[in-house]
Design a protein around this motif. Structure first.
Motif, PDB file in Angstrom:
ATOM      1  N   ARG A 156       2.514  10.105  -8.260  1.00  0.00           N
ATOM      2  CA  ARG A 156       1.752   8.940  -7.786  1.00  0.00           C
ATOM      3  C   ARG A 156       0.559   9.380  -6.950  1.00  0.00           C
ATOM      4  O   ARG A 156      -0.536   8.821  -7.064  1.00  0.00           O
ATOM      5  N   MET A 157       0.770  10.388  -6.102  1.00  0.00           N
ATOM      6  CA  MET A 157      -0.329  10.886  -5.272  1.00  0.00           C
ATOM      7  C   MET A 157      -1.449  11.444  -6.150  1.00  0.00           C
ATOM      8  O   MET A 157      -2.630  11.145  -5.927  1.00  0.00           O
ATOM      9  N   ALA A 158      -1.090  12.236  -7.131  1.00  0.00           N
ATOM     10  CA  ALA A 158      -2.089  12.801  -8.044  1.00  0.00           C
ATOM     11  C   ALA A 158      -2.809  11.683  -8.797  1.00  0.00           C
ATOM     12  O   ALA A 158      -4.035  11.729  -8.966  1.00  0.00           O
ATOM     13  N   SER A 159      -2.072  10.688  -9.226  1.00  0.00           N
ATOM     14  CA  SER A 159      -2.671   9.569  -9.953  1.00  0.00           C
ATOM     15  C   SER A 159      -3.660   8.810  -9.069  1.00  0.00           C
ATOM     16  O   SER A 159      -4.748   8.433  -9.515  1.00  0.00           O
ATOM     17  N   ARG A 166       4.572  -0.525  -5.395  1.00  0.00           N
ATOM     18  CA  ARG A 166       3.787   0.386  -4.560  1.00  0.00           C
ATOM     19  C   ARG A 166       2.450   0.633  -5.238  1.00  0.00           C
ATOM     20  O   ARG A 166       2.396   1.009  -6.409  1.00  0.00           O
ATOM     21  N   ILE A 167       1.358   0.447  -4.518  1.00  0.00           N
ATOM     22  CA  ILE A 167       0.018   0.600  -5.096  1.00  0.00           C
ATOM     23  C   ILE A 167      -0.285   2.073  -5.361  1.00  0.00           C
ATOM     24  O   ILE A 167      -0.110   2.929  -4.490  1.00  0.00           O
ATOM     25  N   VAL A 168      -0.765   2.335  -6.560  1.00  0.00           N
ATOM     26  CA  VAL A 168      -1.282   3.647  -6.938  1.00  0.00           C
ATOM     27  C   VAL A 168      -2.812   3.590  -6.894  1.00  0.00           C
ATOM     28  O   VAL A 168      -3.469   4.498  -6.416  1.00  0.00           O
ATOM     29  N   ASP A 169      -3.375   2.492  -7.391  1.00  0.00           N
ATOM     30  CA  ASP A 169      -4.827   2.274  -7.361  1.00  0.00           C
ATOM     31  C   ASP A 169      -5.077   0.778  -7.262  1.00  0.00           C
ATOM     32  O   ASP A 169      -4.468   0.001  -7.990  1.00  0.00           O
ATOM     33  N   GLY A 170      -5.977   0.395  -6.359  1.00  0.00           N
ATOM     34  CA  GLY A 170      -6.322  -1.015  -6.244  1.00  0.00           C
ATOM     35  C   GLY A 170      -6.035  -1.619  -4.880  1.00  0.00           C
ATOM     36  O   GLY A 170      -6.055  -2.830  -4.721  1.00  0.00           O
ATOM     37  N   PHE A 171      -5.816  -0.767  -3.883  1.00  0.00           N
ATOM     38  CA  PHE A 171      -5.527  -1.255  -2.534  1.00  0.00           C
ATOM     39  C   PHE A 171      -6.593  -2.243  -2.057  1.00  0.00           C
ATOM     40  O   PHE A 171      -6.279  -3.288  -1.487  1.00  0.00           O
ATOM     41  N   HIS A 172      -7.854  -1.932  -2.293  1.00  0.00           N
ATOM     42  CA  HIS A 172      -8.930  -2.787  -1.791  1.00  0.00           C
ATOM     43  C   HIS A 172      -9.022  -4.088  -2.573  1.00  0.00           C
ATOM     44  O   HIS A 172      -9.431  -5.108  -2.024  1.00  0.00           O
ATOM     45  N   ARG A 173      -8.605  -4.080  -3.845  1.00  0.00           N
ATOM     46  CA  ARG A 173      -8.532  -5.336  -4.597  1.00  0.00           C
ATOM     47  C   ARG A 173      -7.444  -6.226  -3.993  1.00  0.00           C
ATOM     48  O   ARG A 173      -7.594  -7.437  -3.915  1.00  0.00           O
ATOM     49  N   ALA A 185       0.832  -1.208   0.000  1.00  0.00           N
ATOM     50  CA  ALA A 185       0.000   0.000   0.000  1.00  0.00           C
ATOM     51  C   ALA A 185       0.862   1.252   0.000  1.00  0.00           C
ATOM     52  O   ALA A 185       2.037   1.212   0.329  1.00  0.00           O
ATOM     53  N   ASN A 186       0.235   2.359  -0.373  1.00  0.00           N
ATOM     54  CA  ASN A 186       0.888   3.658  -0.198  1.00  0.00           C
ATOM     55  C   ASN A 186       0.370   4.255   1.109  1.00  0.00           C
ATOM     56  O   ASN A 186      -0.597   3.762   1.679  1.00  0.00           O
ATOM     57  N   SER A 211       7.178   8.429 -16.200  1.00  0.00           N
ATOM     58  CA  SER A 211       6.998   9.848 -15.862  1.00  0.00           C
ATOM     59  C   SER A 211       6.116  10.046 -14.638  1.00  0.00           C
ATOM     60  O   SER A 211       6.107  11.114 -14.058  1.00  0.00           O
ATOM     61  N   GLY A 212       5.375   9.030 -14.219  1.00  0.00           N
ATOM     62  CA  GLY A 212       4.466   9.166 -13.090  1.00  0.00           C
ATOM     63  C   GLY A 212       4.948   8.510 -11.823  1.00  0.00           C
ATOM     64  O   GLY A 212       4.177   8.272 -10.911  1.00  0.00           O
ATOM     65  N   ARG A 213       6.238   8.194 -11.739  1.00  0.00           N
ATOM     66  CA  ARG A 213       6.723   7.421 -10.598  1.00  0.00           C
ATOM     67  C   ARG A 213       7.220   8.248  -9.420  1.00  0.00           C
ATOM     68  O   ARG A 213       7.496   7.706  -8.364  1.00  0.00           O
ATOM     69  N   ASP A 214       7.323   9.556  -9.563  1.00  0.00           N
ATOM     70  CA  ASP A 214       7.687  10.392  -8.423  1.00  0.00           C
ATOM     71  C   ASP A 214       6.501  10.450  -7.467  1.00  0.00           C
ATOM     72  O   ASP A 214       5.343  10.318  -7.872  1.00  0.00           O
ATOM     73  N   LEU A 215       6.777  10.672  -6.178  1.00  0.00           N
ATOM     74  CA  LEU A 215       5.727  10.657  -5.167  1.00  0.00           C
ATOM     75  C   LEU A 215       4.583  11.599  -5.504  1.00  0.00           C
ATOM     76  O   LEU A 215       3.414  11.215  -5.410  1.00  0.00           O
TER      77      LEU A 215
END
Length: 169
Positions: free
Chosen positions: A98-101, A58-65, A19-20, A91-95
């Motif tokens: 990832r938070m915005a995503s 590191r999860i960006v989306d899908g923690f509950h899955r 998780a994040n 390009s989306g791997r900086d914190l």
């Protein structure tokens, strides 16, 4: 066409998917139960979105899955203790990215239209599905089903119920 994350889905050990610390999304127990039922009955239809880090994803989306796999022996057995994951672009791997995503993924899901949900309940009832079946498979409690039935305004939905308080002479 540029690389799309969904072009590659890998099955990774659930222990390697973490998780994040910033996900603002929470799922109430009834919806979590429904998510588990959904994955048990339909399988994973969406991968967990991750960002590869050193030795983990590191999860960006899908923690509950991911939680569903950890909570359900059936899911874990069916997936051999693995999760379907995809990886966001470099390009989306900086914190901050990832938070915005994470927030974009959470907010983009939308909400259910009451009239459309009422129509679904009406259709399921007309197909012979009981409130108990609807509750289990659609994730609604009995009060919600009753309210949606009432919204349709169709007496046929209540044809199987006796609302009389006593015999009339």
């Amino acid at each position: 066409m540029s690389h799309q994350p969904v072009d590659f889905v890998a099955w990774e050990k659930t222990e390697q998917v973490e998780a994040n610390e910033y996900n603002p999304n929470s799922v109430a127990p009834p919806e979590m139960k429904l998510l588990i039922t959904s994955i048990e009955e339909d399988g994973y239809t969406m991968p967990v979105v991750t960002s590869p880090e050193e030795c983990i994803y590191r999860i960006v989306d899908g923690f509950h899955r991911r939680q569903a796999e950890r909570c359900s022996q059936n899911i874990s057995r069916d997936t051999f203790g693995r999760l379907p994951v995809t990886f966001i672009r470099e390009s989306g791997r900086d914190l901050d990215s990832r938070m915005a995503s994470t927030v974009r993924h959470n907010r983009a899901r939308g909400s259910h239209d009451i009239d459309l949900m009422s129509n679904i309940v009406r259709e399921l009832v007309s197909m012979g599905r009981s409130p108990a079946w609807i509750s289990k498979h659609v994730g609604m409690d009995m009060d919600e089903i009753l309210r949606l039935k009432q919204l349709t305004g169709l007496a046929a939905l209540f044809a199987d119920k006796d609302f009389s308080l006593g015999k009339e002479e």
